[in-house]
Motif scaffolding. Structure first.
Motif, short mmCIF file in Angstrom:
data_model
loop_
_atom_site.label_atom_id
_atom_site.label_comp_id
_atom_site.label_asym_id
_atom_site.label_seq_id
_atom_site.Cartn_x
_atom_site.Cartn_y
_atom_site.Cartn_z
N GLU A 61 0.83 -1.20 0.00
CA GLU A 61 0.00 0.00 0.00
C GLU A 61 0.87 1.26 0.00
O GLU A 61 0.58 2.23 -0.71
N HIS A 62 1.94 1.23 0.77
CA HIS A 62 2.86 2.37 0.82
C HIS A 62 3.52 2.61 -0.54
O HIS A 62 3.63 3.76 -1.00
N LEU A 63 3.95 1.54 -1.19
CA LEU A 63 4.63 1.69 -2.47
C LEU A 63 3.68 2.13 -3.58
O LEU A 63 4.13 2.65 -4.61
N LEU A 64 2.39 1.96 -3.37
CA LEU A 64 1.40 2.46 -4.32
C LEU A 64 1.20 3.96 -4.20
O LEU A 64 0.64 4.59 -5.11
N GLN A 65 1.61 4.54 -3.10
CA GLN A 65 1.43 5.97 -2.88
C GLN A 65 2.54 6.77 -3.54
O GLN A 65 3.53 6.23 -4.02
N THR A 66 2.38 8.07 -3.52
CA THR A 66 3.38 8.97 -4.08
C THR A 66 4.71 8.80 -3.35
O THR A 66 4.73 8.71 -2.11
N PRO A 67 5.83 8.74 -4.05
CA PRO A 67 7.13 8.62 -3.37
C PRO A 67 7.46 9.88 -2.60
O PRO A 67 6.76 10.90 -2.72
N PRO A 68 8.51 9.85 -1.79
CA PRO A 68 8.92 11.06 -1.07
C PRO A 68 9.03 12.26 -2.02
O PRO A 68 9.41 12.11 -3.18
N GLU A 69 8.73 13.42 -1.51
CA GLU A 69 8.69 14.62 -2.34
C GLU A 69 10.02 14.84 -3.06
O GLU A 69 11.09 14.77 -2.48
N GLY A 70 9.91 15.08 -4.37
CA GLY A 70 11.08 15.34 -5.17
C GLY A 70 11.72 14.09 -5.76
O GLY A 70 12.68 14.20 -6.53
N PHE A 71 11.20 12.90 -5.41
CA PHE A 71 11.77 11.64 -5.87
C PHE A 71 10.89 10.98 -6.92
O PHE A 71 9.67 11.12 -6.92
N HIS A 72 11.52 10.20 -7.77
CA HIS A 72 10.83 9.22 -8.60
C HIS A 72 11.18 7.85 -8.02
O HIS A 72 12.27 7.66 -7.49
N ARG A 73 10.24 6.90 -8.10
CA ARG A 73 10.50 5.58 -7.53
C ARG A 73 10.20 4.50 -8.56
O ARG A 73 9.16 4.52 -9.21
N ILE A 74 11.12 3.55 -8.69
CA ILE A 74 10.94 2.37 -9.53
C ILE A 74 10.88 1.15 -8.60
O ILE A 74 11.81 0.93 -7.81
N CYS A 75 9.83 0.38 -8.70
CA CYS A 75 9.70 -0.85 -7.92
C CYS A 75 9.89 -2.04 -8.86
O CYS A 75 9.11 -2.23 -9.80
N LEU A 76 10.94 -2.83 -8.62
CA LEU A 76 11.21 -4.02 -9.41
C LEU A 76 10.53 -5.24 -8.80
O LEU A 76 10.21 -5.25 -7.60
N ALA A 77 10.33 -6.25 -9.59
CA ALA A 77 9.75 -7.50 -9.11
C ALA A 77 10.81 -8.35 -8.43
O ALA A 77 11.97 -8.39 -8.87
N GLY A 78 10.42 -9.03 -7.36
CA GLY A 78 11.23 -10.07 -6.74
C GLY A 78 10.56 -11.42 -6.93
O GLY A 78 9.41 -11.50 -7.39
N ASN A 79 11.25 -12.48 -6.57
CA ASN A 79 10.64 -13.80 -6.74
C ASN A 79 9.41 -13.99 -5.85
O ASN A 79 8.49 -14.73 -6.20
N HIS A 80 9.34 -13.29 -4.72
CA HIS A 80 8.18 -13.44 -3.85
C HIS A 80 6.94 -12.78 -4.46
O HIS A 80 5.83 -13.30 -4.32
N GLU A 81 7.10 -11.64 -5.13
CA GLU A 81 5.97 -11.04 -5.82
C GLU A 81 5.51 -11.94 -6.97
O GLU A 81 4.30 -12.12 -7.18
N ALA A 82 6.46 -12.52 -7.70
CA ALA A 82 6.11 -13.40 -8.81
C ALA A 82 5.35 -14.63 -8.31
O ALA A 82 4.34 -15.04 -8.91
N ALA A 83 5.80 -15.20 -7.19
CA ALA A 83 5.14 -16.39 -6.64
C ALA A 83 3.74 -16.04 -6.12
O ALA A 83 2.78 -16.82 -6.31
N PHE A 84 3.60 -14.91 -5.44
CA PHE A 84 2.29 -14.49 -4.94
C PHE A 84 1.32 -14.31 -6.10
O PHE A 84 0.17 -14.79 -6.06
N LEU A 85 1.75 -13.64 -7.14
CA LEU A 85 0.88 -13.44 -8.30
C LEU A 85 0.54 -14.78 -8.96
O LEU A 85 -0.60 -15.00 -9.37
N ASP A 86 1.52 -15.68 -9.05
CA ASP A 86 1.24 -17.00 -9.62
C ASP A 86 0.19 -17.74 -8.80
O ASP A 86 -0.68 -18.42 -9.36
N TYR A 87 0.25 -17.62 -7.48
CA TYR A 87 -0.79 -18.25 -6.65
C TYR A 87 -2.15 -17.58 -6.88
O TYR A 87 -3.16 -18.27 -7.10
#
Length: 236
Positions: A61-87
């Motif tokens: 939920e936090h990573l879905l929100q606006t990043p800290p002021e003045g920053f751009h944020r890139i969120c990469l996939a990890g194996n745990h996100e891939a496994a959760f989505l696969d489930y």
């Protein structure tokens, strides 16, 4: 995902694994460190935001929100996100995902498998879990890139297969690789900043830098800052 790092300051953040409080603390340090910097500011999250630690849902939920002021944020996939989505999408059995620490993630969404198991069939539990994850969170998992790179550096979750051009890298390697990456660092043509394999402190070997310092196991959550002619580590 190709990125331009010229004139930018970049903070890469290691595996969070549900350690929401540590992530907030680390972000405050990053904001303070970059306060006087006038160029582009970028945070690259290296994946594994969920499982094992106590607050997976809150981290997403936090990573879905606006990043800290003045920053751009890139969120990469990890194996745990891939496994959760696969489930969630029926490609992976629940037990295989739970073996990766998924029970802690479900508790963060308010679901107690032990309690549910006393009341419902296995198929009913799967239906309840899959319908109980917010659509925004599912969309977040689906749209995560697996790599961010420039001419000088690649950011990935687990690593890459050295000697193979980035455009030919296999997604499973990027999310899961260990030995073939560790044993062939002499073939790397750029810096690779990664997580996935917990270490006690940031590990620099050749052009490979591992910043997964085992936050969910009681270690710190680590970030490394690169750019502005310097490199520094931050921990929470």
């Amino acid at each position: 995902m190709k990125i331009q790092l010229g004139g930018a300051i970049v903070y890469a953040v290691g595996d969070v694994h549900g350690c929401y409080g540590q992530l907030l603390s680390l972000e405050r340090q990053i904001e303070a460190d970059a306060a006087g910097f006038k160029g582009r500011k970028l945070i690259v999250m290296l994946g594994d935001y969920i499982d094992r630690g106590p607050e997976s849902a809150q981290v997403i939920e936090h990573l879905l929100q606006t990043p800290p002021e003045g920053f751009h944020r890139i969120c990469l996939a990890g194996n745990h996100e891939a496994a959760f989505l696969d489930y969630l999408e029926g490609r992976l059995p629940r037990d295989a995902w739970l073996a990766m620490g998924g029970g802690a993630a479900l508790r963060s969404y308010g679901m107690d498998l032990a309690y549910l198991s006393n009341l419902y069939s296995s198929a009913q539990i799967d239906d309840m879990v899959r319908s109980g994850i917010p659509q925004q969170h599912r969309d977040f998992l689906r749209t995560l890139p697996i790599m961010a790179y420039s001419r000088q550096v690649a950011f990935v979750h687990a690593g890459i297969r050295p000697g193979l051009p980035l455009e030919r890298q296999d997604e499973r390697d990027i999310l899961y690789i260990r030995d073939e990456f560790f044993d062939n660092i002499h073939l790397l043509d750029r810096w690779v900043i990664h997580g996935h394999t917990p270490v006690e402190k940031p590990e620099l070997k050749g052009r490979r830098l591992n910043i997964d310092t085992g936050a969910y196991m009681g270690g710190p959550l680590t970030a490394v800052q690169i750019g502005a002619g310097r490199a520094r580590f931050f921990t929470a």
